[in-house]
Design an enzyme around this catalytic site. Structure first.
Site, PDB file in Angstrom:
ATOM      1  CG  HIS A   1      11.299 -29.083   1.410  1.00 19.79           C
ATOM      2  ND1 HIS A   1      12.057 -30.201   1.127  1.00 19.79           N
ATOM      3  CD2 HIS A   1      11.850 -28.523   2.513  1.00 19.79           C
ATOM      4  CE1 HIS A   1      13.013 -30.318   2.033  1.00 19.79           C
ATOM      5  NE2 HIS A   1      12.915 -29.314   2.888  1.00 19.79           N
TER       6      HIS A   1
ATOM      7  CD  GLU B   1      -3.213  -0.655   2.092  1.00 12.13           C
ATOM      8  OE1 GLU B   1      -4.321  -1.174   1.910  1.00 12.13           O
ATOM      9  OE2 GLU B   1      -2.964   0.062   3.089  1.00 12.13           O
TER      10      GLU B   1
ATOM     11  CE  LYS C   1     -11.440   0.432   2.091  1.00 12.54           C
ATOM     12  NZ  LYS C   1     -10.874   1.347   3.097  1.00 12.54           N
TER      13      LYS C   1
END
Length: 428
Positions: free
Chosen positions: A305, A284, A418
């Site tokens: 791994h 951000e 939003k």
């Protein structure tokens, strides 16, 4: 905390120093902000660890809410309202919750929308016998975060159905004047505030992080002491060792040469949430204006791994930061007389010795593959070391944003989803 970079960063000392020198004016500005000790500048989050009045308020409210019966602190928040607290909690407590089922109080984090998690949280509430067994801390800087509002309503409804009036078991943390603040004042709910210019991802040393951590018994003084000590180091001039400025300069120099993935390879699985906190901090803060460095989180030795092959044999587009602890809290030793004799080099070895050998082997492999990396060695996992690390990284981001010429403290594109979410909900 030790920060190691010389030679392994694969940059000349001259180029690093030249870049740090370009930060000197900004270092001077940060020192002035620190001396003022106010919340009137965008970088003011670095003053939070020195705010004795804030600490007094937080500890006072926590002592008012804590009872001998308290078992669960439900933290309702998302992003910066959640990640910093979870990073610290998981580092010292949360990662071990499954192994310590009788240790209380615990924090339950409700961030995103998940019907099953909420349904099972409601069942937990129904099984409680006393409202003092639970405390809810709802956190939203803006006071109008959709995910937080929805989760809060569900939990509040479940609590009132079970216990009736539970306003004394609710605490809101928000900006002064926000809708959440106004509702808290109207309904008589305790409310904590954070400085207007302190953004969520920089708020861990504000009431956002301090209050829930205080409620479960964290040593806030040690946490803040670590941050205080690190701020002093990260305000040193360009001619001195300033870990945040050095780290920012290295990340910047690699990014302009095309190495724009920053992998945080953490050889302490309990710090995975700390890596996710840093992922938000970097994402951000500098991911804007078509610029940015992509932060990733890997856990050692597990991910050796899974993605080790990619990192060591794939494209050289990453700079890695290896994070590990130097001194373990416990001594666990492989028995001398092993039952299965699968690996002949491990009898009578401490588990920490084995892990440290894996770390050294990984660093050696990166060196031989001529891959750039940095090392952060924590003395041990404690409140103080976590405070050091988080302050280091927040100030690193201030310097990095300055070098990349972006506004470190906003996140305008986050608002896009939003706005669209609320528009779509209006049509449902």
């Amino acid at each position: 905390m030790k920060f190691i970079y010389k030679e392994i960063a694969r940059l000349s000392n001259e180029s690093i120093q030249q870049t740090i020198n370009s930060l000197q004016d900004y270092i001077t500005i940060l020192n002035d902000i620190a001396k003022a000790n106010t919340y009137e500048d965008l970088e003011c989050s670095m003053n939070l660890p020195f705010d004795t009045e804030l600490l007094k308020i937080v500890q006072g409210l926590a002592s008012k809410k804590i009872t001998d019966k308290l078992k669960y602190v439900i933290l309702i928040g998302i992003g910066g309202s959640n990640l910093g607290t979870k990073a610290i909690y998981d580092a010292l407590y949360g990662f071990y919750d499954l192994l310590q089922p009788t240790r209380f109080p615990k924090i339950i984090f409700l961030d995103t929308q998940d019907e099953e998690v909420l349904a099972k949280t409601k069942i937990l509430i129904e099984r409680l016998s006393d409202k003092e067994e639970i405390l809810v801390n709802a956190i939203s800087k803006s006071g109008g975060t959709t995910e937080t509002a929805a989760n809060l309503e569900v939990i509040y409804a479940a609590l009132t159905k079970k216990f009736g009036d539970v306003k004394d078991r609710i605490v809101f943390t928000t900006d002064v004047g926000s809708k959440m603040y106004q509702i808290a004042t109207k309904k008589g709910i305790d409310v904590l505030n954070l400085p207007k210019l302190v953004g969520g991802r920089f708020s861990v040393f504000s009431a956002v992080g301090l209050f829930p951590l205080a409620c479960i018994g964290f040593n806030l003084e040690n946490l803040l002491r670590g941050a205080q000590n690190m701020r002093s180091l990260c305000l040193r001039s360009a001619s001195e060792d300033n870990p945040a400025a050095i780290s920012a300069a290295i990340l910047y120099l690699h990014s302009v040469s095309g190495i724009n993935i920053n992998d945080n390879f953490i050889f302490l699985p309990q710090l995975e949430s700390l890596g996710k906190w840093y992922r938000q901090l970097m994402g951000e803060s500098i991911g804007k204006e078509n610029k940015g460095i992509t932060p990733t989180v890997s856990i050692g030795s597990t991910d050796l791994h899974s993605v080790g092959q990619l990192y060591l044999g794939g494209p050289k587009d990453k700079i890695s930061t290896f994070i590990y602890g130097e001194h373990p809290k416990y001594e666990v030793i492989v028995p001398e007389n092993t039952e299965f004799d699968l690996v002949d080099t491990i009898p009578q070895k401490q588990i920490h010795t084995i892990m440290y050998a894996i770390v050294e082997g990984t660093l050696s492999a990166y060196t031989k593959q001529e891959l750039p990396y940095l090392v952060v060695a924590l003395d041990k996992i404690s409140e103080e070391s976590l405070g050091e690390f988080m302050q280091f990284k927040m100030m690193e981001m201030m310097y990095l944003g300055h070098l990349m010429e972006v506004t470190t403290f906003d996140q305008p594109q986050v608002e896009l989803y939003k706005v669209e979410t609320k528009r779509i909900l209006n049509t449902k």
